[in-house]
Design a protein around this motif. Structure first.
Motif, PDB file in Angstrom:
ATOM      1  N   LYS A  36       0.832  -1.203   0.000  1.00 39.91           N
ATOM      2  CA  LYS A  36       0.000   0.000   0.000  1.00 39.91           C
ATOM      3  C   LYS A  36       0.867   1.254   0.000  1.00 39.91           C
ATOM      4  O   LYS A  36       0.556   2.250  -0.676  1.00 39.91           O
ATOM      5  N   LEU A  37       1.960   1.213   0.757  1.00 40.00           N
ATOM      6  CA  LEU A  37       2.851   2.362   0.865  1.00 40.00           C
ATOM      7  C   LEU A  37       3.418   2.775  -0.487  1.00 40.00           C
ATOM      8  O   LEU A  37       3.460   3.968  -0.821  1.00 40.00           O
ATOM      9  N   CYS A  38       3.839   1.805  -1.280  1.00 36.01           N
ATOM     10  CA  CYS A  38       4.462   2.142  -2.569  1.00 36.01           C
ATOM     11  C   CYS A  38       3.506   1.965  -3.748  1.00 36.01           C
ATOM     12  O   CYS A  38       3.925   2.114  -4.907  1.00 36.01           O
ATOM     13  N   LYS A  39       2.252   1.614  -3.451  1.00 42.62           N
ATOM     14  CA  LYS A  39       1.243   1.437  -4.498  1.00 42.62           C
ATOM     15  C   LYS A  39       1.699   0.410  -5.532  1.00 42.62           C
ATOM     16  O   LYS A  39       1.603   0.611  -6.738  1.00 42.62           O
ATOM     17  N   GLY A  40       2.207  -0.684  -5.005  1.00 38.52           N
ATOM     18  CA  GLY A  40       2.670  -1.776  -5.857  1.00 38.52           C
ATOM     19  C   GLY A  40       2.434  -3.101  -5.155  1.00 38.52           C
ATOM     20  O   GLY A  40       1.546  -3.208  -4.297  1.00 38.52           O
ATOM     21  N   ARG A  41       3.224  -4.113  -5.490  1.00 38.65           N
ATOM     22  CA  ARG A  41       3.131  -5.427  -4.862  1.00 38.65           C
ATOM     23  C   ARG A  41       4.511  -5.753  -4.279  1.00 38.65           C
ATOM     24  O   ARG A  41       5.477  -5.900  -5.027  1.00 38.65           O
ATOM     25  N   VAL A  42       4.554  -5.886  -2.966  1.00 41.94           N
ATOM     26  CA  VAL A  42       5.825  -6.114  -2.281  1.00 41.94           C
ATOM     27  C   VAL A  42       5.798  -7.465  -1.574  1.00 41.94           C
ATOM     28  O   VAL A  42       4.851  -7.777  -0.832  1.00 41.94           O
ATOM     29  N   TYR A  43       6.827  -8.249  -1.819  1.00 45.52           N
ATOM     30  CA  TYR A  43       6.975  -9.559  -1.188  1.00 45.52           C
ATOM     31  C   TYR A  43       8.284  -9.591  -0.390  1.00 45.52           C
ATOM     32  O   TYR A  43       9.286  -9.013  -0.800  1.00 45.52           O
ATOM     33  N   LEU A  44       8.240 -10.287   0.730  1.00 44.04           N
ATOM     34  CA  LEU A  44       9.426 -10.478   1.564  1.00 44.04           C
ATOM     35  C   LEU A  44       9.970 -11.882   1.349  1.00 44.04           C
ATOM     36  O   LEU A  44       9.206 -12.857   1.319  1.00 44.04           O
ATOM     37  N   LYS A  45      11.270 -11.983   1.194  1.00 38.43           N
ATOM     38  CA  LYS A  45      11.929 -13.294   1.123  1.00 38.43           C
ATOM     39  C   LYS A  45      12.617 -13.507   2.472  1.00 38.43           C
ATOM     40  O   LYS A  45      13.724 -13.021   2.715  1.00 38.43           O
ATOM     41  N   ALA A 294      12.785   4.459   1.825  1.00 39.11           N
ATOM     42  CA  ALA A 294      13.429   5.722   1.480  1.00 39.11           C
ATOM     43  C   ALA A 294      12.901   6.325   0.189  1.00 39.11           C
ATOM     44  O   ALA A 294      12.939   7.540  -0.009  1.00 39.11           O
ATOM     45  N   ASN A 295      12.370   5.458  -0.694  1.00 36.75           N
ATOM     46  CA  ASN A 295      11.883   5.952  -1.984  1.00 36.75           C
ATOM     47  C   ASN A 295      10.760   5.052  -2.492  1.00 36.75           C
ATOM     48  O   ASN A 295      10.906   4.378  -3.517  1.00 36.75           O
ATOM     49  N   PRO A 296       9.612   5.025  -1.815  1.00 35.14           N
ATOM     50  CA  PRO A 296       8.528   4.111  -2.215  1.00 35.14           C
ATOM     51  C   PRO A 296       7.972   4.391  -3.599  1.00 35.14           C
ATOM     52  O   PRO A 296       7.530   3.471  -4.294  1.00 35.14           O
ATOM     53  N   GLY A 297       8.006   5.656  -4.036  1.00 35.86           N
ATOM     54  CA  GLY A 297       7.474   5.987  -5.352  1.00 35.86           C
ATOM     55  C   GLY A 297       8.219   5.312  -6.483  1.00 35.86           C
ATOM     56  O   GLY A 297       7.651   5.087  -7.561  1.00 35.86           O
ATOM     57  N   ARG A 298       9.480   4.963  -6.259  1.00 27.92           N
ATOM     58  CA  ARG A 298      10.273   4.295  -7.297  1.00 27.92           C
ATOM     59  C   ARG A 298       9.665   2.952  -7.674  1.00 27.92           C
ATOM     60  O   ARG A 298       9.844   2.477  -8.804  1.00 27.92           O
ATOM     61  N   TYR A 299       8.943   2.335  -6.735  1.00 28.91           N
ATOM     62  CA  TYR A 299       8.429   0.982  -6.952  1.00 28.91           C
ATOM     63  C   TYR A 299       6.916   0.958  -7.183  1.00 28.91           C
ATOM     64  O   TYR A 299       6.292  -0.109  -7.140  1.00 28.91           O
ATOM     65  N   ALA A 300       6.337   2.119  -7.460  1.00 31.94           N
ATOM     66  CA  ALA A 300       4.898   2.210  -7.706  1.00 31.94           C
ATOM     67  C   ALA A 300       4.508   1.375  -8.920  1.00 31.94           C
ATOM     68  O   ALA A 300       5.158   1.435  -9.973  1.00 31.94           O
ATOM     69  N   GLY A 301       3.444   0.594  -8.782  1.00 35.00           N
ATOM     70  CA  GLY A 301       2.945  -0.217  -9.881  1.00 35.00           C
ATOM     71  C   GLY A 301       3.813  -1.412 -10.221  1.00 35.00           C
ATOM     72  O   GLY A 301       3.565  -2.099 -11.209  1.00 35.00           O
ATOM     73  N   GLN A 302       4.825  -1.688  -9.406  1.00 28.99           N
ATOM     74  CA  GLN A 302       5.761  -2.765  -9.697  1.00 28.99           C
ATOM     75  C   GLN A 302       5.615  -3.916  -8.706  1.00 28.99           C
ATOM     76  O   GLN A 302       5.013  -3.783  -7.642  1.00 28.99           O
ATOM     77  N   THR A 303       6.206  -5.045  -9.085  1.00 25.12           N
ATOM     78  CA  THR A 303       6.329  -6.190  -8.181  1.00 25.12           C
ATOM     79  C   THR A 303       7.760  -6.201  -7.658  1.00 25.12           C
ATOM     80  O   THR A 303       8.709  -6.313  -8.432  1.00 25.12           O
ATOM     81  N   THR A 304       7.884  -6.060  -6.351  1.00 26.94           N
ATOM     82  CA  THR A 304       9.198  -5.910  -5.729  1.00 26.94           C
ATOM     83  C   THR A 304       9.403  -6.970  -4.660  1.00 26.94           C
ATOM     84  O   THR A 304       8.493  -7.284  -3.889  1.00 26.94           O
ATOM     85  N   VAL A 305      10.611  -7.525  -4.613  1.00 28.73           N
ATOM     86  CA  VAL A 305      10.959  -8.519  -3.604  1.00 28.73           C
ATOM     87  C   VAL A 305      12.071  -7.958  -2.723  1.00 28.73           C
ATOM     88  O   VAL A 305      13.078  -7.464  -3.226  1.00 28.73           O
ATOM     89  N   LEU A 306      11.863  -8.026  -1.406  1.00 34.00           N
ATOM     90  CA  LEU A 306      12.857  -7.584  -0.442  1.00 34.00           C
ATOM     91  C   LEU A 306      13.464  -8.807   0.235  1.00 34.00           C
ATOM     92  O   LEU A 306      12.744  -9.593   0.868  1.00 34.00           O
ATOM     93  N   VAL A 307      14.756  -8.978   0.104  1.00 30.37           N
ATOM     94  CA  VAL A 307      15.424 -10.113   0.739  1.00 30.37           C
ATOM     95  C   VAL A 307      15.773  -9.737   2.181  1.00 30.37           C
ATOM     96  O   VAL A 307      16.502  -8.775   2.423  1.00 30.37           O
ATOM     97  N   LEU A 308      15.217 -10.495   3.127  1.00 30.78           N
ATOM     98  CA  LEU A 308      15.513 -10.307   4.545  1.00 30.78           C
ATOM     99  C   LEU A 308      16.563 -11.355   4.921  1.00 30.78           C
ATOM    100  O   LEU A 308      16.250 -12.524   5.123  1.00 30.78           O
ATOM    101  N   SER A 309      17.801 -10.927   5.027  1.00 28.11           N
ATOM    102  CA  SER A 309      18.928 -11.857   5.032  1.00 28.11           C
ATOM    103  C   SER A 309      19.159 -12.636   6.315  1.00 28.11           C
ATOM    104  O   SER A 309      19.725 -13.731   6.283  1.00 28.11           O
TER     105      SER A 309
END
Length: 326
Positions: A36-45, A294-309
């Motif tokens: 919701k924050l970046c108006k996209g689809r965010v997944y955590l790994k 830091a820059n949620p607008g960069r990922y708007a409308g995108q599918t993004t994966v964040l690797v939690l190491s």
């Protein structure tokens, strides 16, 4: 780049078969809040849920089991105060091999006692910092003709970490961006190779703390730099690169962009995942989260994966952040 990416992808496939009986396949988690924050689809790994608490297990298993298959039966040597040490301890136990772990004399008693829980591990304290203990470990390995297990500068280690990329693509079809914490570069080398071979349009974004961004500055300079690091909450990624490190070459080939994060941003990343997903992550794992925040607008409308190491967050910091969220 294409040939190198293909080699990483093929090695990752072999590594996956080798480590599957021991390494947990971490399923991606959809994040409603970050989406919701970046108006996209965010997944955590969530590699923070991996056995031993970090992605490091994958590379360690692949290296150790490869040595075992080749007939290696002597003790192993490594140097680490954190996730790599735990990974090698576990992996060597599965292969019925003894392991000597060098740690600086300044290492915390908590970390030492945790590693002493593994019956196949011998701890040797040497030097006042990690570099000194690593040099001692390498010298001993060479003198005794024993295998030294590098935390990142090894093709088998990189191939093991690359299995993270295989799992991401198995669940998320051609993501637009994958954000990866970067220290020595083993994780992003492996993930980057898999992505550039299979999903070349995916942006591979390296995340580092401003206080210790040796890989970023080295890539910009076109050569590995010897530069100091300042203290950082992302201690799991802190420090320099070995001379002639494979990961420097891989990072130059596979990484599309770097994002550098402040200590405040890293802390916010830890708090965000704790608050909205009830997951404990360490400072290094929070880098990918902090980069998106830091820059949620960069990922708007995108599918993004964040690797939690990983999940090695100190009790004191966990209590501090939990108290602020209460």
């Amino acid at each position: 780049m294409q040939q190198l990416a293909k080699e990483v992808y093929q090695a990752a496939g072999q590594a996956a078969k080798r480590i599957t009986p021991f390494a947990y396949p971490t399923r991606v988690i959809y994040s409603p809040y970050l989406s919701k924050l970046c108006k996209g689809r965010v997944y955590l790994k969530p590699e923070c849920l991996q056995t031993t608490g970090s992605f490091k297990l994958r590379g360690a298993l692949n290296k150790v089991l490869t040595l075992q298959a080749a007939g290696y039966r002597k003790p192993l040597i490594t140097a680490s105060t954190g996730n790599h040490a735990a990974a090698v301890a576990f992996a060597s136990g599965q292969a019925n091999l003894q392991t000597v772990i060098y740690m600086p004399e300044t290492a915390s008693q908590v970390k030492i006692k945790n590693l002493q829980l593994y019956p196949n591990v011998e701890i040797r304290l040497n030097g006042q910092d990690s570099l000194a203990s690593e040099m001692a470990a390498r010298q001993e390995a060479e003198h005794q003709e024993l295998a030294y297990i590098s935390p990142y500068n090894d093709e088998a280690i990189i191939a093991g970490q690359a299995t993270v990329g295989l799992e991401v693509l198995a669940e998320v079809d051609r993501p637009d961006a994958v954000l990866v914490p970067v220290g020595g570069g083993g994780l992003i080398s492996g993930i980057g190779g898999v992505l550039k071979h299979t999903s070349p349009t995916t942006q591979v974004i390296g995340c580092q703390p401003e206080n210790s961004a040796v890989m970023y500055h080295s890539v910009v300079a076109g050569k590995i730099l010897d530069m100091p690091s300042k203290p950082t909450l992302s201690d799991g990624t802190a420090g320099g690169l070995e001379k002639n490190s494979l990961t420097f070459t891989y990072a130059r080939a596979f990484v599309d962009d770097f994002v550098l994060l402040s200590e405040t941003a890293i802390r916010q990343g830890i708090a965000t995942i704790l608050q909205h997903h009830r997951l404990v992550i360490e400072g290094a794992a929070a880098l990918s989260v902090a980069a998106l925040l830091a820059n949620p607008g960069r990922y708007a409308g995108q599918t993004t994966v964040l690797v939690l190491s990983g999940n090695k967050l100190s009790w004191s910091l966990l209590q501090e952040i939990s108290g602020e969220l209460a």
